[in-house]
Design a protein around this motif. Structure first.
Motif, PDB file in Angstrom:
ATOM      1  N   HIS A  86       3.864  34.601  12.980  1.00 30.48           N
ATOM      2  CA  HIS A  86       5.142  34.901  12.792  1.00 30.48           C
ATOM      3  C   HIS A  86       4.912  35.962  12.154  1.00 30.48           C
ATOM      4  O   HIS A  86       5.689  37.013  11.367  1.00 30.48           O
ATOM      5  CB  HIS A  86       5.535  34.017  11.185  1.00 30.48           C
ATOM      6  CG  HIS A  86       5.389  32.546  11.156  1.00 30.48           C
ATOM      7  ND1 HIS A  86       6.350  32.464  11.802  1.00 30.48           N
ATOM      8  CD2 HIS A  86       5.037  31.848  10.843  1.00 30.48           C
ATOM      9  CE1 HIS A  86       6.563  30.413  11.973  1.00 30.48           C
ATOM     10  NE2 HIS A  86       5.177  30.916  11.046  1.00 30.48           N
ATOM     11  N   LEU A  87       5.138  36.926  13.633  1.00 33.16           N
ATOM     12  CA  LEU A  87       4.742  38.882  13.412  1.00 33.16           C
ATOM     13  C   LEU A  87       6.346  38.710  13.611  1.00 33.16           C
ATOM     14  O   LEU A  87       6.623  39.808  12.919  1.00 33.16           O
ATOM     15  CB  LEU A  87       3.880  39.176  14.824  1.00 33.16           C
ATOM     16  CG  LEU A  87       4.543  40.648  14.926  1.00 33.16           C
ATOM     17  CD1 LEU A  87       3.155  41.265  14.059  1.00 33.16           C
ATOM     18  CD2 LEU A  87       4.212  40.818  15.868  1.00 33.16           C
ATOM     19  N   ILE A  88       7.078  38.911  14.019  1.00 30.34           N
ATOM     20  CA  ILE A  88       8.411  38.910  14.216  1.00 30.34           C
ATOM     21  C   ILE A  88       9.767  37.981  13.584  1.00 30.34           C
ATOM     22  O   ILE A  88       9.817  36.596  13.578  1.00 30.34           O
ATOM     23  CB  ILE A  88       9.404  39.051  15.457  1.00 30.34           C
ATOM     24  CG1 ILE A  88       7.761  40.349  15.770  1.00 30.34           C
ATOM     25  CG2 ILE A  88      10.966  39.466  16.002  1.00 30.34           C
ATOM     26  CD1 ILE A  88       8.268  40.680  17.613  1.00 30.34           C
ATOM     27  N   THR A  89      10.733  37.748  12.536  1.00 33.30           N
ATOM     28  CA  THR A  89      11.019  37.596  11.712  1.00 33.30           C
ATOM     29  C   THR A  89      12.489  37.777  12.216  1.00 33.30           C
ATOM     30  O   THR A  89      12.937  36.508  11.215  1.00 33.30           O
ATOM     31  CB  THR A  89      10.872  37.508   9.844  1.00 33.30           C
ATOM     32  OG1 THR A  89      11.247  39.230  10.531  1.00 33.30           O
ATOM     33  CG2 THR A  89       9.665  37.385   9.951  1.00 33.30           C
ATOM     34  N   ASP A  90      13.265  37.832  13.341  1.00 35.56           N
ATOM     35  CA  ASP A  90      14.563  37.981  13.728  1.00 35.56           C
ATOM     36  C   ASP A  90      14.346  37.825  15.054  1.00 35.56           C
ATOM     37  O   ASP A  90      15.404  38.214  15.237  1.00 35.56           O
ATOM     38  CB  ASP A  90      15.361  39.339  13.429  1.00 35.56           C
ATOM     39  CG  ASP A  90      14.474  39.940  13.673  1.00 35.56           C
ATOM     40  OD1 ASP A  90      13.732  40.619  14.158  1.00 35.56           O
ATOM     41  OD2 ASP A  90      15.331  41.583  14.198  1.00 35.56           O
ATOM     42  N   SER A  91      14.291  36.858  15.074  1.00 36.89           N
ATOM     43  CA  SER A  91      13.795  36.918  16.916  1.00 36.89           C
ATOM     44  C   SER A  91      14.742  35.640  17.366  1.00 36.89           C
ATOM     45  O   SER A  91      14.873  35.655  18.269  1.00 36.89           O
ATOM     46  CB  SER A  91      12.658  35.356  17.132  1.00 36.89           C
ATOM     47  OG  SER A  91      12.524  34.720  15.731  1.00 36.89           O
ATOM     48  N   ASP A  92      15.761  35.448  15.861  1.00 35.22           N
ATOM     49  CA  ASP A  92      16.556  34.514  17.011  1.00 35.22           C
ATOM     50  C   ASP A  92      17.820  35.689  17.693  1.00 35.22           C
ATOM     51  O   ASP A  92      18.444  35.307  18.859  1.00 35.22           O
ATOM     52  CB  ASP A  92      17.541  33.405  15.772  1.00 35.22           C
ATOM     53  CG  ASP A  92      17.349  32.475  15.371  1.00 35.22           C
ATOM     54  OD1 ASP A  92      16.025  31.678  16.522  1.00 35.22           O
ATOM     55  OD2 ASP A  92      17.475  31.534  14.473  1.00 35.22           O
ATOM     56  N   THR A  93      18.244  35.731  16.985  1.00 34.39           N
ATOM     57  CA  THR A  93      18.647  37.658  17.775  1.00 34.39           C
ATOM     58  C   THR A  93      17.912  38.478  18.500  1.00 34.39           C
ATOM     59  O   THR A  93      18.975  39.080  19.285  1.00 34.39           O
ATOM     60  CB  THR A  93      18.503  38.282  16.617  1.00 34.39           C
ATOM     61  OG1 THR A  93      19.466  38.010  14.966  1.00 34.39           O
ATOM     62  CG2 THR A  93      19.434  39.720  16.790  1.00 34.39           C
ATOM     63  N   LEU A  94      16.939  38.359  18.586  1.00 35.89           N
ATOM     64  CA  LEU A  94      16.300  39.096  20.293  1.00 35.89           C
ATOM     65  C   LEU A  94      16.083  37.899  20.825  1.00 35.89           C
ATOM     66  O   LEU A  94      16.340  38.233  22.048  1.00 35.89           O
ATOM     67  CB  LEU A  94      14.802  38.932  18.918  1.00 35.89           C
ATOM     68  CG  LEU A  94      14.440  40.947  18.108  1.00 35.89           C
ATOM     69  CD1 LEU A  94      13.161  40.764  18.019  1.00 35.89           C
ATOM     70  CD2 LEU A  94      14.837  41.652  19.908  1.00 35.89           C
ATOM     71  N   LEU A  95      15.825  37.041  21.176  1.00 33.31           N
ATOM     72  CA  LEU A  95      16.412  35.671  21.813  1.00 33.31           C
ATOM     73  C   LEU A  95      17.405  35.631  22.117  1.00 33.31           C
ATOM     74  O   LEU A  95      17.646  36.274  24.384  1.00 33.31           O
ATOM     75  CB  LEU A  95      15.535  34.743  21.444  1.00 33.31           C
ATOM     76  CG  LEU A  95      15.952  33.449  22.407  1.00 33.31           C
ATOM     77  CD1 LEU A  95      15.462  33.118  23.192  1.00 33.31           C
ATOM     78  CD2 LEU A  95      16.203  31.928  21.405  1.00 33.31           C
ATOM     79  N   SER A  96      18.265  35.857  21.430  1.00 27.27           N
ATOM     80  CA  SER A  96      20.150  36.432  22.056  1.00 27.27           C
ATOM     81  C   SER A  96      20.457  37.312  22.862  1.00 27.27           C
ATOM     82  O   SER A  96      20.095  37.587  23.907  1.00 27.27           O
ATOM     83  CB  SER A  96      21.059  36.374  20.858  1.00 27.27           C
ATOM     84  OG  SER A  96      22.307  35.715  21.799  1.00 27.27           O
ATOM     85  N   ARG A  97      19.732  38.744  22.673  1.00 22.11           N
ATOM     86  CA  ARG A  97      19.899  40.038  23.210  1.00 22.11           C
ATOM     87  C   ARG A  97      18.642  40.317  25.397  1.00 22.11           C
ATOM     88  O   ARG A  97      19.257  40.493  25.285  1.00 22.11           O
ATOM     89  CB  ARG A  97      19.171  41.180  22.454  1.00 22.11           C
ATOM     90  CG  ARG A  97      20.160  40.943  21.325  1.00 22.11           C
ATOM     91  CD  ARG A  97      19.554  42.279  20.353  1.00 22.11           C
ATOM     92  NE  ARG A  97      19.201  43.860  20.704  1.00 22.11           N
ATOM     93  CZ  ARG A  97      18.431  44.807  20.341  1.00 22.11           C
ATOM     94  NH1 ARG A  97      18.168  44.931  18.970  1.00 22.11           N
ATOM     95  NH2 ARG A  97      17.881  46.131  21.140  1.00 22.11           N
ATOM     96  N   LEU A  98      17.778  39.387  24.858  1.00 23.69           N
ATOM     97  CA  LEU A  98      16.857  39.167  25.215  1.00 23.69           C
ATOM     98  C   LEU A  98      17.132  38.515  26.919  1.00 23.69           C
ATOM     99  O   LEU A  98      17.556  38.877  27.842  1.00 23.69           O
ATOM    100  CB  LEU A  98      15.227  38.760  25.569  1.00 23.69           C
ATOM    101  CG  LEU A  98      14.680  39.253  24.819  1.00 23.69           C
ATOM    102  CD1 LEU A  98      13.042  38.386  23.975  1.00 23.69           C
ATOM    103  CD2 LEU A  98      13.721  40.792  25.002  1.00 23.69           C
ATOM    104  N   LYS A  99      17.830  37.386  26.537  1.00 24.63           N
ATOM    105  CA  LYS A  99      18.578  36.115  27.564  1.00 24.63           C
ATOM    106  C   LYS A  99      20.183  37.783  27.905  1.00 24.63           C
ATOM    107  O   LYS A  99      20.359  37.286  29.254  1.00 24.63           O
ATOM    108  CB  LYS A  99      19.381  36.041  26.704  1.00 24.63           C
ATOM    109  CG  LYS A  99      18.244  34.289  26.224  1.00 24.63           C
ATOM    110  CD  LYS A  99      19.181  33.270  25.598  1.00 24.63           C
ATOM    111  CE  LYS A  99      20.317  32.592  25.660  1.00 24.63           C
ATOM    112  NZ  LYS A  99      20.553  31.926  24.317  1.00 24.63           N
ATOM    113  N   THR A 100      20.915  38.109  27.459  1.00 26.20           N
ATOM    114  CA  THR A 100      21.754  38.842  27.897  1.00 26.20           C
ATOM    115  C   THR A 100      21.696  41.000  28.368  1.00 26.20           C
ATOM    116  O   THR A 100      22.343  41.168  29.419  1.00 26.20           O
ATOM    117  CB  THR A 100      22.453  38.909  27.044  1.00 26.20           C
ATOM    118  OG1 THR A 100      21.936  39.872  26.169  1.00 26.20           O
ATOM    119  CG2 THR A 100      23.438  37.568  26.831  1.00 26.20           C
ATOM    120  N   SER A 101      20.201  40.824  28.368  1.00 24.61           N
ATOM    121  CA  SER A 101      20.388  42.493  28.117  1.00 24.61           C
ATOM    122  C   SER A 101      19.344  42.893  29.268  1.00 24.61           C
ATOM    123  O   SER A 101      19.083  43.299  30.177  1.00 24.61           O
ATOM    124  CB  SER A 101      20.303  42.925  27.234  1.00 24.61           C
ATOM    125  OG  SER A 101      18.364  43.095  26.737  1.00 24.61           O
TER     126      SER A 101
END
Length: 194
Positions: free
Chosen positions: A23-38
């Motif tokens: 569990h290195l990155i804890t706000d992964s839901d936000t990052l997943l969303s940003r990766l998908k769109t950016s």
């Protein structure tokens, strides 16, 4: 981006090593969303046994140098700020430098990655590959070229997996299709191209 304190688990395999931080990155839901769109996702091509196929997933390539695998050349694309930030985290935690990243977006369990090794000549003698995972966990299978040894790990959402030592020369790894998995997963595999 919230980073938890790294506490790696080490797997010493015959002819290779894996270092895993669950569990290195804890706000992964936000990052997943940003990766998908950016990021610039596309369905790539791959040449297997002399025939061209569409990759069974979406992908993107960013970095400072071109990369060729399965007779497909990926041209360098400048780092977007989000990937640069993630690269800095991976470098700080791992102790390695990276100059490129291959992104894979598995939109469902029907998207997969065939068994392969990241052992192209431009990756150097003993390539290190650092994989960040976001989204639904998928079993990552390792098979030794000796035909006997096997190992499976299921990288968690927000985890970092480091493949080190001669592992790419002796092991192949991949992700199978699964009818049971409906969620999506993005992996970012950082590497150094010489």
């Amino acid at each position: 981006m919230i980073i938890s304190s790294p506490n790696p688990e080490v797997f010493e395999l015959p002819d290779g090593r894996l270092r895993y931080i669950e569990h290195l990155i804890t706000d992964s839901d936000t990052l997943l969303s940003r990766l998908k769109t950016s990021l610039n996702w596309y369905q790539g091509d791959v040449c297997l046994f002399g025939r061209n196929y569409k990759t069974p997933r979406l992908q993107c390539w960013y970095g400072d140098k071109a990369y060729t695998y399965s007779k497909v050349r990926l041209e360098p694309t400048p780092w977007p700020p989000l990937l640069q930030q993630l690269k800095n985290v991976v470098e700080e935690i791992s102790g390695y430098s990276f100059n490129s990243v291959l992104g894979n977006w598995y939109q469902s369990g029907q998207h997969n990655m065939g068994m392969h090794a990241d052992n192209e000549p431009e990756l150097g003698q003993n390539p290190v590959v650092a994989m960040l995972t976001f989204g639904t966990p998928r079993p990552l299978q390792f098979r030794h070229r000796n035909g006997q040894d096997r190992f499976t790990i299921t990288p968690a959402d927000g985890s970092l997996l480091l493949m080190e030592g001669p592992i790419q020369h002796h092991w192949r790894h991949g992700i199978n299709k699964s009818k049971k998995i409906t969620g999506e997963r993005i992996s970012l595999t950082f590497r150094f191209i010489f």
